[in-house]
Write an enzyme that holds these catalytic residues in place. Structure first.
Site: not given
Ligand SMILES: Nc1ncnc2c1ncn2[C@@H]1O[C@H](COP(=O)(O)OP(=O)(O)OP(=O)(O)O)[C@@H](O)[C@H]1O
Length: 988
Positions: A179, A302
């Site tokens: 997640r 990222d």
């Protein structure tokens, strides 16, 4: 079976009636009247005396019974049943009750009909008839219910799967595997293959769109180190909300941080993991054109250990492109004000580069800036990974896995905390104690990390360079054990390994690094030859196995026989190294090939060659040498270490060469720029040749580029031509730029020293005679700021006629007393000493037409004068008022403060950062510089480019940055220049 008494049969029929065949029992308890008194029509036939009735044609017999509470059954009515037709039951021979009990009278009545004579005398009742019907009804009901459930299930299933219909029959087992901030990842199956399905909610649609578009870029999916994307789709949830999914390969080990948190890794795995990530990033950063397929350069934005996925074979891939951004192509990143935030402040706070945290991302060169941000995070990634490398912690426990800055800021660092720690305090993850050892591997490793997370974004490695570094580190893998082992040997062995420890490393470095395109043996693989007479040369074919066996063949040597395969004591001489050097012609050719087109081609080859190949010939050289090293024969003569042995010194670390095939600017440059670029390229080449890259040593420049010089005189009277001037000389480390001389009230003397060929180049430029050779090398990504004068706002209004101008028209290299060049990283810094004598000469020849009369700015123009660009983002107040008052007041301490401030503000002024620090004889200038005159005359000036010189006698103690190169002090009086060997320090 219930039976009812049989009535007597009558034998005679009333006259006039047509007697029918069917004779039925007759009774009627409901009618009190005599049957005879009723009509035949009413009775359906003729009643006989024996309680029978002969029914008219077509009628059947019927009977109605009542079941009393005691269980007794009484006939209520019997007789003829004229309503034949739909009542199929009436055709039966027996009066059988099939209908469900009548609800009348609580269901106590039974009815039946039949067709045979007297068949209604009694009735039969199937005992379970009513039960069967209930069951049937129940079964039917259940069937319907089940069918409904199945239909609903199918419907829901269909809706659920509809989203995956495009990728075939994906069965998602909805096992949550991860997640993130933007999506939830499940595990599923597609054609019996495990896949990962990343679900985005509608709120994260933009991330989904972005990630899908990046994954869909041409050529991207052909790369080994990019996560394998299968498909993407949109669908609606049960409650009608849109939902987006991306289907990709499933990586069984999950993300890198998860893997490292439970596993340690060995050296080669560690290198392979990091190499894979770096290779993927390098590919991502590269703009590629292959046939009709075009892949723009992309910044990941990222890069974190959570976004690296680990394959079953422990190789790694780059994933999660939700924040990625195209840097080139049809829609390159081109920030307008509104976008600025979006471009700069994205990513994971922990991995944000200092310039992002500090809000000083260079949006003018967004492409380079965003790549540098990625590389910063890559450095942190290396730290996290190598901290879990068991071989780097010999004899001790491998530390627990930690995210970068976790020790300092915990699990959830805030933006502000990171800002303070990383941007302001310039803190970086600490290297473990065990890495303090000065071994080759550790040195190279730490250096690579530091070069990735350098505070100076422009000083960072490119991803391509980092990839090569990783290749080198991987090649050192076999030496790692040796190094560790060697230390143990030192501890327990009486053998004279002595300084061989370092020497061995150096040899290894020499071998590896020397293969990176070095052609000047003398300057690169520096060989100590002190008393080396009679030294036995250890040829390439030296039998190092035996050497090792001999050296480590003693009790307690932990490697024992295994050592035999490792060249512990391999001593390579300069001659040996020469075998691995590059042919200068080849290098030249390589540089020529660095045209835009060729670079593009090289990029493509590099990224589409099989395995981990790179077209970089330096890399191939490394590989070749590695092969040589590892395949040496077994029967060589051992070599005993001797201090007299030639010692191969460490080569400088690999350059972060500009214009490696990261982003290729295809825009044509102006001639001046072209020349600059080409010169820079040459210069870089030269740096590689001479191996002075990033060593911060000052060397005599033989092929020095033009560079920026700013000279400021401090309102002092001149003696002679220049007198006691304080010259502030700054050299822009990045470029061929416009020399600038600033004087304050007097004519400042100054002379740029365009040593050697530099002058020729400038002459060529001025004459518009840039050679074709240079044109063909017009490939460097020239930073527009490179043409900008340094600290322009500090320039003072001239009260005198500038004298330093057009020097290059009149000066010859020989005219310049000194020519100092220094290199730092890829900045191609060149420091130049201002010659007072030359300055005088220059003053004499200065063309007023070329100099603004009202300006104290003396600018020998190398190229056409450019309009001043808007200010770069800067947090430093450079308001001219401040500067003017500063200088007018002669407040040099304030000036010193400014210099200091500038030095400490790297991200706002990086590109202006002087590469030559200035020290004034005015002691009030800047106490921080802590200049010591060391007894030399006040007119003597010392400078050094190396930080290692700072604080030493006569050398200003300056917090010198990596990019800074030299400190100049030009005191009043004569200036002398001297280059002292071997430390490269030069004094004036
Ligand atoms: N293909 C995959 N195979 C196995 N695990 C995966 C895969 N993709 C993602 N994961 C796991 O799911 C986690 C979250 O995935 P991902 O990083 O793509 O989501 P995100 O919402 O973009 O996260 P982030 O917060 O890093 O932006 C990963 O850290 C990883 O552990």
């Amino acid at each position: 079976m219930l039976s009812v008494g049989v009535c007597a049969l009558s034998s005679s029929a009333p006259a006039g009636l047509q007697l029918e065949d069917t004779e039925c029992a007759f009774s009627d308890r409901l009618q009190e009247a005599e049957p005879q008194s009723r009509s035949t029509k009413e009775l359906g036939g003729v009643v006989r005396e024996n309680d029978t009735v002969r029914c008219s044609h077509g009628s059947r017999c019927f009977g109605l019974w009542e079941k009393r509470p005691g269980g007794e059954i009484q006939p209520v009515k019997q007789g003829c049943w004229p309503h034949v037709g739909s009542q199929q039951e009436c055709h039966s021979d027996r009066c059988q009750i099939t209908a469900p009990p009548s609800q009348i009278q609580n269901g106590n009545y039974r009815f039946c009909c039949c067709s045979r004579d007297l068949c209604n005398t009694y009735f039969t009742e199937a005992p379970h008839t009513s039960l069967q019907r209930e069951e049937t009804a129940l079964i039917a009901l259940l069937t319907v219910a089940i069918a409904a459930v199945v239909i609903i299930a199918l419907f829901l299933g269909h809706r659920m799967m509809r989203g995956l219909a495009d990728v075939g029959s994906v069965s998602v087992c909805w096992q949550l595997i991860g997640r993130g901030r933007y999506g939830t990842v499940f595990r599923g199956c597609l054609h019996e293959r495990c896949v990962a399905v990343k679900l985005f909610s509608s709120a994260n649609r933009q991330n989904y769109v972005n990630e899908r578009s990046i994954y869909s870029l041409p050529l991207l999916q052909q790369h080994d180190n990019i996560a394998h994307f299968l498909s993407a789709d949109e669908r609606k949830t049960a409650d009608g909300r849109p939902e987006f999914l991306i289907v990709m390969d499933f990586y069984p080990h999950g993300c890198l941080s998860r893997y490292l948190s439970v596993h340690t890794v060995d050296w080669s795995t560690c290198c392979r993991m990091n190499h894979g990530v770096t290779r993927g990033l390098a590919f991502l950063h590269t703009e590629l054109n292959r046939g009709d397929q075009y892949k723009p350069a992309v910044a990941h934005r990222d890069v974190t250990s959570r976004n690296i996925l680990v394959r079953a074979d422990l190789s790694c891939v780059l994933a999660d492109f939700g924040l990625s951004m195209r840097l080139t192509g049809s829609r390159p990143c081109c920030p307008v004000d509104n976008d600025t935030m979006a471009i700069s402040e994205v990513g994971t706070v922990r991995y944000m580069a200092p310039e992002v945290l500090g809000g000083a991302l260079n949006l003018r060169d967004c492409e380079a800036a965003l790549k540098q941000v990625d590389v910063y995070a890559l450095g942190l990634l290396y730290w996290e990974t190598f901290r879990r490398c068991s071989e780097l912690f010999p004899g001790e426990a491998v530390p627990e896995y930690q995210l970068a800055f976790q020790a300092e800021l915990g699990n959830h660092p805030s933006f502000e905390e990171m800002q303070i720690l990383v941007a302001r305090e310039k803190f970086r993850p600490r290297f473990p104690e065990a890495w303090k050892e000065n071994s080759l591997v550790l040195r190279s490793l730490k250096e690579t990390m530091e070069d990735c997370w350098d505070q100076d974004a422009e000083a960072r490695l490119t991803a391509q360079c980092a990839e090569e570094r990783l290749c080198e580190l991987a090649l050192l893998s076999t030496h790692t054990a040796i190094q560790n082992h060697r230390n143990l040997c030192h501890a327990s062995s009486p053998l004279q390994m002595g300084s061989a420890s370092t020497d061995t490393e150096d040899v290894q470095v020499g071998v590896v690094k020397n293969l990176q395109g070095v052609s000047h043996s003398a300057s690169v693989a520096k060989t100590t030859t002190s008393g080396a007479t009679g030294v036995r040369r250890n040829r390439n074919s030296v039998n190092y196995k035996q050497q090792q066996a001999q050296h480590c063949n003693y009790p307690g040597c932990p490697l024992g026989g295994a050592v035999a395969i490792v060249p512990i004591c391999l001593q390579l001489t300069e001659e040996d190294l020469e075998a691995t050097k590059l042919d200068p012609k080849e290098v030249d050719k390589n540089l020529r090939e660095c045209s835009d087109e060729n670079l593009m081609e090289i990029s493509q080859k590099q990224f589409f060659s099989t395995g981990q190949q790179t077209t970089n010939m330096l890399y191939h050289q490394i590989l070749r040498t590695a092969e040589v090293l590892l395949l040496l024969p077994h029967d060589s003569t051992p070599m005993v270490y001797s201090p007299q042995f030639p010692t191969i010194h460490l080569l400088p670390k690999q350059q972060n060469l500009p214009q490696r095939p990261t982003s290729l600017h295809l825009l044509s440059k102006t001639k001046g720029t072209t020349s600059s670029s080409c010169q820079r390229l040459k210069s870089n080449y030269q740096e590689v040749e001479t191996g002075v890259a990033k060593m911060n040593t000052v060397t005599v420049a033989t092929d020095v580029e033009p560079h920026l010089v700013t000279t400021v005189t401090n309102n002092t009277s001149m003696r002679g031509s220049v007198g006691n001037q304080v010259h502030v000389i700054m050299s822009n480390g990045y470029n061929v730029s416009v020399p600038t001389l600033v004087t304050n009230g007097i004519i400042g003397g100054g002379q740029i020293n365009p040593a050697g060929p530099q002058l020729k180049e400038e002459e060529k430029i001025d004459r518009g005679m840039i050679e074709r050779e240079d044109d063909c090398m017009n490939l460097l990504n020239s930073n527009p700021d490179e043409q900008e004068p340094l600290l322009r706002r500090e320039q003072l209004p001239a009260k005198s006629t500038p004298i330093l101008h057009q020097y290059h028209h009149h000066s010859k290299p020989g005219d310049i007393p000194t020519g100092q060049g220094s290199n730092s990283n890829n900045n191609n810094n060149r420091t130049t000493l201002v010659s007072e004598a030359s300055a005088s000469e220059s003053a004499a020849v200065l063309s007023p037409a070329l100099v603004p009369q009202n300006s104290g700015l003396l600018r020998p123009q190398i190229g056409p004068v450019k309009a001043k660009r808007p200010e770069r983002p800067s947090s430093l107040d450079l308001s001219s008022a401040y500067d003017v008052s500063l200088i007018e007041n002669g407040s040099l301490s304030t000036s010193g403060e400014k210099i200091k401030q500038r030095v400490k503000t790297p991200y706002t002024l990086k590109k202006w950062r002087p590469t030559s620090w200035v020290v004034s004889t005015d002691t009030a200038l800047d106490v921080d510089l802590d200049f010591q005159n060391s007894g030399s005359s006040s007119s003597q000036t010392h400078f050094s480019s190396g930080p290692h010189r700072a604080g030493s006698i006569g050398i200003p103690n300056i917090n010198q940055s990596k990019s800074s190169m030299a400190v100049f002090l030009v005191g009043g009086g004569a200036t002398a220049t001297k280059t002292s060997q071997p430390d490269g320090m030069t004094s004036f």
